[in-house]
Design an enzyme around this catalytic site. Structure first.
Site, PDB file in Angstrom:
ATOM      1  N   SER A 159      -1.069  11.282  13.220  1.00 10.31           N
ATOM      2  CA  SER A 159      -0.263  12.698  13.443  1.00 10.31           C
ATOM      3  C   SER A 159      -1.470  13.767  12.994  1.00 10.31           C
ATOM      4  O   SER A 159      -2.536  13.253  12.224  1.00 10.31           O
ATOM      5  CB  SER A 159       0.824  12.826  12.394  1.00 10.31           C
ATOM      6  N   TYR A 185       2.370  11.644   2.930  1.00  9.31           N
ATOM      7  CA  TYR A 185       2.711  11.541   4.424  1.00  9.31           C
ATOM      8  C   TYR A 185       1.314  11.590   5.210  1.00  9.31           C
ATOM      9  O   TYR A 185       0.711  10.741   6.169  1.00  9.31           O
ATOM     10  CB  TYR A 185       3.516  12.635   5.079  1.00  9.31           C
TER      11      TYR A 185
END
Length: 329
Positions: A159, A185
């Site tokens: 990501s 994350y």
């Protein structure tokens, strides 16, 4: 030979759909595994590969839900898989390996973001454990099937959140730092990219090539734990009907699955691997201090960090070092 982290100028781009990225390729006889392949971009990935003739095995925590979502798609099998549970991962691998099939495509698609529980039963950070460690364990357990293909590809979803920063190897599970879900994350997605770097180094002599993918900004179930305020920071708002409305720059599900499909099938990637891809191309390297929501930051493709992560992952999962040796320097 190391693949350069340099765009190929593939002719595709951010608006390319997964169907377009497939480019009419015939996948009959191919076997693919897609974790989380029953929802969001995973479902679209499964649909495209299946329609092209591949047999797709979907790993899902909720088998009934997966079967319902996939009922209209042919050539699909569902096996229970909980990436936060090491026993479930082993059971999935054993069941697949019993079929004695080669594995041509492994798409490590499933993931969590900002989950309500920040630590798993082992005391590991939930995002790091699910997004990276679970897929690490799964890939290692499927190693012989990937070798059997002779020309397999492993695609792991990273990501742009990796731009948050490098991994703190001294505190992987936030036992020393105050917990920050965004940093957690981001580090898990840096790990996904580094995993592709080291996996490719260890696998290419066996015909296994690995790629990390930034699918782009997409509204999927991954956002379910975010508040309206947090989504608003990304320009996402709720419409009159209660559904979220994405701003310009967000991708559709069909566009979000495109780079995974491209990495899985594109002939332009033959003989290549260990790179971070976005918009159906190898991404450019962005400066460490860049604020652009594109490109890969240097720490996410650092070869030394990739090896450190691999060794740390083996330690955390109590795997013997060298089970998958480095055959190419």
């Amino acid at each position: 030979m190391t693949t350069e982290q340099t765009p190929l100028h593939s002719g595709f781009g951010p608006h390319t759909t997964a169907q377009e990225a497939l480019a009419g390729r015939d996948l009959r006889g191919k076997i693919a595994i897609v974790t989380g392949g029953h929802g969001g971009i995973g479902l679209e990935t499964t649909r495209i590969l299946s329609n092209a003739g591949a047999t797709v095995i979907v790993g899902a925590r909720d088998v009934k839900k997966a079967q319902d979502n996939l009922s209209a798609i042919r050539n699909v099998e569902v096996i229970h898989l909980d990436l936060a549970d090491p026993r479930s991962i082993d059971q999935f691998a054993v069941e697949f390996m019993k079929s004695n099939r080669a594995l041509d495509i492994l798409i490590n698609n499933a993931g969590v973001a900002n989950p309500p529980t920040i630590k798993d039963a082992r005391g590991f950070d939930t995002q790091f454990a699910t997004n990276h460690l679970g897929h690490f364990q799964l890939t290692v357990r499927l190693w012989d099937a990937l070798i059997k293909s002779g020309n397999s590809r492993v695609i792991t979803l990273s990501s742009i959140a990796h731009m948050v920063g490098p991994i703190d190897f001294g505190d992987l599970n936030f036992t020393k730092r105050p917990y920050n879900k965004d940093i957690a994350y981001g580090e898990s997605k840096t790990a996904c990219s580094l995993f592709a770097v080291e996996l490719d180094k260890r696998g290419k002599e066996h015909g296994i090539r690995a790629f990390a993918v930034n699918p782009g900004a997409i509204l999927t179930g991954l956002t379910r734990h975010l508040t309206d305020e947090e989504l608003a920071a990304w320009g996402v708002r709720r419409g009159d009907n209660g559904n979220f409305i994405a701003p310009e720059g967000f991708k559709t599900i069909e566009q979000g699955a495109a780079t995974s499909v491209w990495c899985a099938v594109s002939p332009s990637l033959e003989g290549k691997g260990g790179v971070y891809c976005e918009d159906c191309d190898i991404a450019a390297i962005a400066p460490a201090d860049s604020t652009l929501l594109s490109g890969v930051r240097p720490w996410a493709i650092d070869q030394s960090a990739a090896e450190t992560l691999w060794n740390a992952s083996e330690d955390l999962l109590q795997m013997a070092h060298g089970a998958i040796p480095v055959l190419a320097k």
